[in-house]
Design an enzyme around this catalytic site. Sequence first.
Site, PDB file in Angstrom:
ATOM      1  N   ASP A 128       0.829  -1.204   0.000  1.00  0.00           N
ATOM      2  CA  ASP A 128       0.000   0.000   0.000  1.00  0.00           C
ATOM      3  C   ASP A 128       0.867   1.258   0.000  1.00  0.00           C
ATOM      4  O   ASP A 128       1.381   1.654   1.046  1.00  0.00           O
ATOM      5  CB  ASP A 128      -0.897  -0.044   1.254  1.00  0.00           C
ATOM      6  N   ASP A 317      -1.489   5.816  -5.152  1.00  0.00           N
ATOM      7  CA  ASP A 317      -1.845   4.874  -4.085  1.00  0.00           C
ATOM      8  C   ASP A 317      -2.120   3.476  -4.644  1.00  0.00           C
ATOM      9  O   ASP A 317      -3.196   3.223  -5.185  1.00  0.00           O
ATOM     10  CB  ASP A 317      -3.072   5.404  -3.329  1.00  0.00           C
TER      11      ASP A 317
END
Length: 431
Positions: A128, A317
């Site tokens: 992430d 992201d």
Amino acid sequence: MAASSSLRLFFLAAFLVAIVFAAPAPTKRNLAKRSFKVPRSLNKAHPRGLNGPDAIRKVYMKYGFSGGFIAAQKTGDEERAGLKQNAANSTAAANNGTGTVAANPEQNAALFLSPVNVGGQILNLDFDSGSSDLWMFSTDLPQAAIAGHSAFDASKSTTFKQIEGAQFSISYGDGSGAAGTVGTDVVNIGGVTVENQAVELANAVSRSFVQDTNTDGLVGLAFSKLNTVNDGVKKTPQKTFFDNVMPNLDLPVFTADLDPDGTGVYEFGKIDSSKFVGDMAWIPVNASSGFWQFDSAKFAVDGVEMKNAAGSKAIADTGTSLLLVDQEVADAYYAKVTGAQNNAQVGGFIYPCSAKLPDISVAIGSTYMATIPGNQVTFATVDDANTTCFGGVQGNGGAGLQIYGDTMFKAQFVAFNGGNQSLGFGAKPPV
Ligand SMILES: *[C@@H]1O[C@H](CO)[C@@H](O)[C@H](O)[C@H]1NC(C)=O
Ligand SMILES: *[C@@H]1O[C@H](CO)[C@@H](O)[C@H](O)[C@H]1NC(C)=O
Ligand SMILES: *[C@@H]1O[C@H](CO)[C@@H](O)[C@H](O)[C@H]1NC(C)=O
Ligand SMILES: *[C@@H]1O[C@H](CO)[C@@H](O)[C@H](O)[C@H]1NC(C)=O
Ligand SMILES: *[C@@H]1O[C@H](CO)[C@@H](O)[C@H](O)[C@H]1NC(C)=O
């Protein structure tokens, strides 16, 4: 020149020493290894698979966005805590002693996972670039919460060391997340090890993580300042895996190379130029927020460039499925799609799956436009008959931040450069 090569020598020496002292150090092969690959695979145990409403809800909650349809749909039993780095305490506070905290099920489930070896134990973690904690299920959780997961057992690792008094608490906007204690261990990703990597052992996780039985935690790849470790009084942020491994890499980068289905490869230390067309464009990021953040004040639909009046900053992201753009941008894009509507029930833009979608480009800094071809915009179907589709491009409801996730990475090969804090972009070959 001299300074940098002696620095390099120093890091090499440190690396060798570290390997010698590593208790059950996995193999000497590591010595020559200056880049490595990690597969990113579909989470087959995901509770609902590709689901548009889940995807948009997840990103709104992750960043605490309060606009749009999502806020209106909230069930009302949770308190939004804002951006997660400001919410260090909320998960622990919500822990009711059973090892679970209240949260809506399913919407935080990770779609894609990669294998990580912690102290000799293999866990499936979600990489992430929008957060900075390496946390995982641990045997400190009650058995009922662990069921179906791999949970890290510190007592079975000869290399684990507790950091006395350290705790972590990572929280999404709705109060879901994880909390627990902190130690260090040998972490091996793709065959390269980091000694003394800070690892965070959950003793409380939200129900969404309990239900998502394939996901055992996250590997945060944003900047270390967002790390939530604290000593109970003040923040004591720990270095991410990427920060720790960087000195041992040929290039201080990791790259995201995703296929149209969202699976793919993360590679550390190397840029594989066979994966994109032409030269890579490099854009400096502003890391002061802790995110991989850049300006994005322009967009284009089928190559026709327009100014984005809101012009919010954007972040890259890998933990988000969608391309979440300023609301005006989404409105302008779907105005060109026959039959498209922003649907309150579904929570975002939908359209007939038979519609022809234009290409969309978003500015990355002031010099590069990242294009997502129209045939790669659809995220998922909405109905069983597959007649209505949910867009991979959605609006941020005026939140003031744009979140560029998988919809972009499927069309653009992206290098995250931690050395000079920049992002490299190369268009992937058309599919
Ligand atoms: C946790 O909350 C308490 C008050 O409830 C506060 O004093 C403390 O600073 C917070 N800790 C962190 C790490 O935010
Ligand atoms: C507390 O734990 C129980 C048992 O897992 C769970 O059903 C309940 O929803 C939890 N309550 C809160 C507020 O987290
Ligand atoms: C950062 O490093 C890359 C790769 O080494 C280089 O090509 C690029 O020009 C640099 N970018 C900035 C903004 O310094
Ligand atoms: C970087 O972002 C911060 C806010 O996050 C801002 O205050 C600062 O001016 C920015 N720096 C540059 C060089 O744009
Ligand atoms: C809809 O798409 C899914 C996934 O591609 C497929 O499994 C299913 O059979 C399709 N349904 C119909 C009615 O075509």
